[in-house]
Design an enzyme around this catalytic site. Structure first.
Site, mmCIF file in Angstrom:
data_model
loop_
_atom_site.group_PDB
_atom_site.id
_atom_site.type_symbol
_atom_site.label_atom_id
_atom_site.label_comp_id
_atom_site.label_asym_id
_atom_site.label_seq_id
_atom_site.Cartn_x
_atom_site.Cartn_y
_atom_site.Cartn_z
ATOM 1 N N ASP A 193 0.839 -1.205 0.000
ATOM 2 C CA ASP A 193 0.000 0.000 0.000
ATOM 3 C C ASP A 193 0.875 1.257 0.000
ATOM 4 O O ASP A 193 0.673 2.164 -0.801
ATOM 5 C CB ASP A 193 -0.912 0.003 1.242
ATOM 6 C CG ASP A 193 -1.690 -1.289 1.348
ATOM 7 O OD1 ASP A 193 -2.640 -1.471 0.597
ATOM 8 O OD2 ASP A 193 -1.306 -2.133 2.187
ATOM 9 N N GLU B 84 1.605 -6.584 -5.282
ATOM 10 C CA GLU B 84 1.235 -5.722 -6.406
ATOM 11 C C GLU B 84 2.440 -4.986 -6.979
ATOM 12 O O GLU B 84 2.688 -5.009 -8.182
ATOM 13 C CB GLU B 84 0.179 -4.710 -5.918
ATOM 14 C CG GLU B 84 -0.204 -3.700 -6.952
ATOM 15 C CD GLU B 84 -1.544 -3.030 -6.683
ATOM 16 O OE1 GLU B 84 -2.411 -3.628 -6.001
ATOM 17 O OE2 GLU B 84 -1.734 -1.912 -7.185
HETATM 18 O O1 TRH Z 1 4.439 -6.004 0.645
HETATM 19 P P1 TRH Z 1 3.478 -6.653 -0.255
HETATM 20 O O2 TRH Z 1 3.119 -8.007 0.079
HETATM 21 O O3 TRH Z 1 2.174 -5.786 -0.390
HETATM 22 C C1 TRH Z 1 0.909 -6.344 -0.482
HETATM 23 C C2 TRH Z 1 0.251 -6.130 -1.805
HETATM 24 O O4 TRH Z 1 0.249 -4.787 -2.225
HETATM 25 C C3 TRH Z 1 -1.162 -6.633 -1.719
HETATM 26 O O5 TRH Z 1 -1.836 -6.366 -2.913
HETATM 27 C C4 TRH Z 1 -1.861 -5.952 -0.556
HETATM 28 O O6 TRH Z 1 -3.140 -6.393 -0.443
HETATM 29 C C5 TRH Z 1 -1.090 -6.239 0.722
HETATM 30 O O7 TRH Z 1 0.213 -5.757 0.570
HETATM 31 C C6 TRH Z 1 -1.706 -5.601 1.910
HETATM 32 O O8 TRH Z 1 4.126 -6.695 -1.736
HETATM 33 P P2 TRH Z 1 4.385 -5.554 -2.809
HETATM 34 O O9 TRH Z 1 3.113 -5.023 -3.356
HETATM 35 O O10 TRH Z 1 5.318 -6.126 -3.760
HETATM 36 O O11 TRH Z 1 5.117 -4.374 -2.034
HETATM 37 C C7 TRH Z 1 6.441 -4.441 -1.596
HETATM 38 C C8 TRH Z 1 7.109 -3.085 -1.676
HETATM 39 O O12 TRH Z 1 8.361 -3.150 -1.045
HETATM 40 C C9 TRH Z 1 7.360 -2.625 -3.104
HETATM 41 O O13 TRH Z 1 7.046 -1.247 -3.247
HETATM 42 C C10 TRH Z 1 8.849 -2.821 -3.285
HETATM 43 C C11 TRH Z 1 9.331 -2.524 -1.890
HETATM 44 N N1 TRH Z 1 10.684 -3.009 -1.558
HETATM 45 C C12 TRH Z 1 11.688 -2.083 -1.322
HETATM 46 O O14 TRH Z 1 11.445 -0.866 -1.481
HETATM 47 N N2 TRH Z 1 12.929 -2.518 -0.983
HETATM 48 C C13 TRH Z 1 13.242 -3.836 -0.849
HETATM 49 O O15 TRH Z 1 14.401 -4.167 -0.531
HETATM 50 C C14 TRH Z 1 12.201 -4.783 -1.112
HETATM 51 C C15 TRH Z 1 12.502 -6.242 -1.021
HETATM 52 C C16 TRH Z 1 10.934 -4.344 -1.441
#
Ligand code: TRH
Length: 385
Positions: free
Chosen positions: A18, A275
């Site tokens: 989010d 996402e």
């Molecule tokens: O963290 P998530 O599992 O988020 C989820 C989804 O958005 C899902 O749809 C929602 O319902 C739930 O949350 C509540 O996975 P997502 O979407 O990939 O988000 C991870 C974020 O972390 C993404 O913006 C990339 C960021 N990230 C970093 O900035 N640095 C890092 O080192 C890593 C591994 C990730």
């Protein structure tokens, strides 16, 4: 394009998606469209994991041109809405904010930014209004893969940055050296792992360890890194590495979003989730495996299949079947399937890479999400359509 004032509201549910999406959108509206954006976030400590220079103790601060405001339970009674109010992922706006929006003159344009879905029905719902109890219409903005949807978040300069990175192998070498990745044989396949915990993972780790070719698995800090312990029979933290057969495992620190992009660009296969990392893996133009966020009654598996049906159009029948089977087995947690699915995936890996390189241009040809959003807002505010 007029300079407008936007208020974006985000509650951090249980992960980083989010805040990852709203932070990315807020930055892009400022950097590429010259907009003025306030981002209201209820959990600055989680936000700071993706934005390390953020100070979670400050109620207000500006980062990368975005005014970041702490969304406290006692919401600012003096708040006056901007021209645009976006509630991300149906988060509940405070009552005082709903009243201020109804009393504002002119009243703001109010949108709910929905979760990304590849399902066809979103096209008919994208942009529809719904009258709310404060007398304002709320519009539903659906990100998606089709020309009629709200599109996909992607910065304008991202493709050029990624291509420059991938054209120069010394950049990947330097990144791996900086991350403390031990030297690997030249035929090693680099894989990043940022999924949720799944019962399939031990099976996949075993298939990699027993496989013919070396694999180097790079695992950023988080839920999945912690879940490796039973299979490894030892804890693995950021900065640690361990070896099992053909498999080298390396724990990595979490970085900002740009750092994570560089990791995705540098790997031969990315296991992603949710996402935002799911989209970033697509923009990396490398093969990926998507661990979708789990929902009740296996609704997520329908969403997974809807995406796969769109994504796999450029693949041969055999490659499609292998990719779908691999996804379903991983997402359903079928450990014993992994020893079968992994060699099948390897058989088609060249085709997957070729398609991964062509996919982004195809799916972004109708414009990215921020461009479509800004255009949609202009049409409504200027011409009422
Ligand atoms: O963290 P998530 O599992 O988020 C989820 C989804 O958005 C899902 O749809 C929602 O319902 C739930 O949350 C509540 O996975 P997502 O979407 O990939 O988000 C991870 C974020 O972390 C993404 O913006 C990339 C960021 N990230 C970093 O900035 N640095 C890092 O080192 C890593 C591994 C990730």
């Amino acid at each position: 394009m007029h300079k407008r004032h936007w208020d974006i509201f985000c509650t951090v549910v249980d992960n980083y998606g989010d805040i990852g999406v709203t932070w990315r959108l807020a930055r892009q509206l400022v950097a590429e469209f010259g907009q003025s954006v306030r981002l209201w976030v209820d959990d600055l400590a989680s936000f700071a994991r993706l934005c390390p220079d953020l100070d979670p103790a400050l109620p207000q601060q500006t980062r990368q041109g975005v005014a970041i405001c702490r969304w406290d339970p006692e919401f600012d009674p003096a708040w006056q809405p901007g021209e645009l109010v976006i509630e991300a992922f149906a988060c509940q706006l405070p009552d005082s904010a709903l009243r201020a929006m109804a009393q504002a003159s002119p009243r703001p344009l109010w949108l709910n930014l929905e979760y990304l879905s590849a399902e066809a029905w979103i096209d008919d719902c994208h942009g529809l209004p719904s009258l709310q109890s404060n007398g304002l219409a709320k519009y539903f903005f659906f990100p998606g893969f089709s020309p009629r949807s709200g599109g996909l978040l992607c910065e304008g300069s991202l493709t050029a940055q990624r291509q420059a990175w991938q054209a120069d192998p010394t950049r990947r070498q330097a990144l791996f050296a900086q991350l403390g990745v031990p030297a690997q044989p030249s035929n090693c396949r680099y894989v990043s792992l940022f999924t949720y915990e799944t019962a399939a993972l031990p099976g996949l780790l075993q298939a990699w360890a027993d496989g013919e070719d070396p694999i180097c698995l790079l695992v950023p800090e988080g839920r999945v890194l912690a879940s490796l312990q039973p299979w490894l029979d030892q804890p693995l933290k950021a900065g640690d590495s361990a070896r099992r057969g053909q498999l080298q495992l390396v724990g990595l620190p979490m970085t900002d979003q740009a750092g994570y992009d560089r990791l995705l660009w540098s790997c031969d296969l990315n296991l992603v989730r949710g996402e935002d990392s799911f989209l970033r893996a697509q923009w990396a133009a490398r093969p990926f495996l998507w661990h979708i966020y789990q929902q009740e009654d296996d609704i997520h598996l329908e969403k997974l299949q809807a995406f796969m049906a769109r994504y796999m159009t450029g693949l041969s029948v055999e490659a499609r079947q292998a990719l779908l089977d691999f996804h379903l087995a991983y997402d359903r947690g079928e450990a014993e399937q992994m020893a079968i699915q992994w060699p099948q995936w390897c058989q088609h890996s060249t085709e997957y890479l070729d398609w991964a390189q062509r996919w982004p241009a195809q799916v972004l040809s109708g414009g990215d999400l921020a461009s479509r959003l800004v255009q949609w807002v202009e049409n409504r505010l200027e011409y009422g359509v």
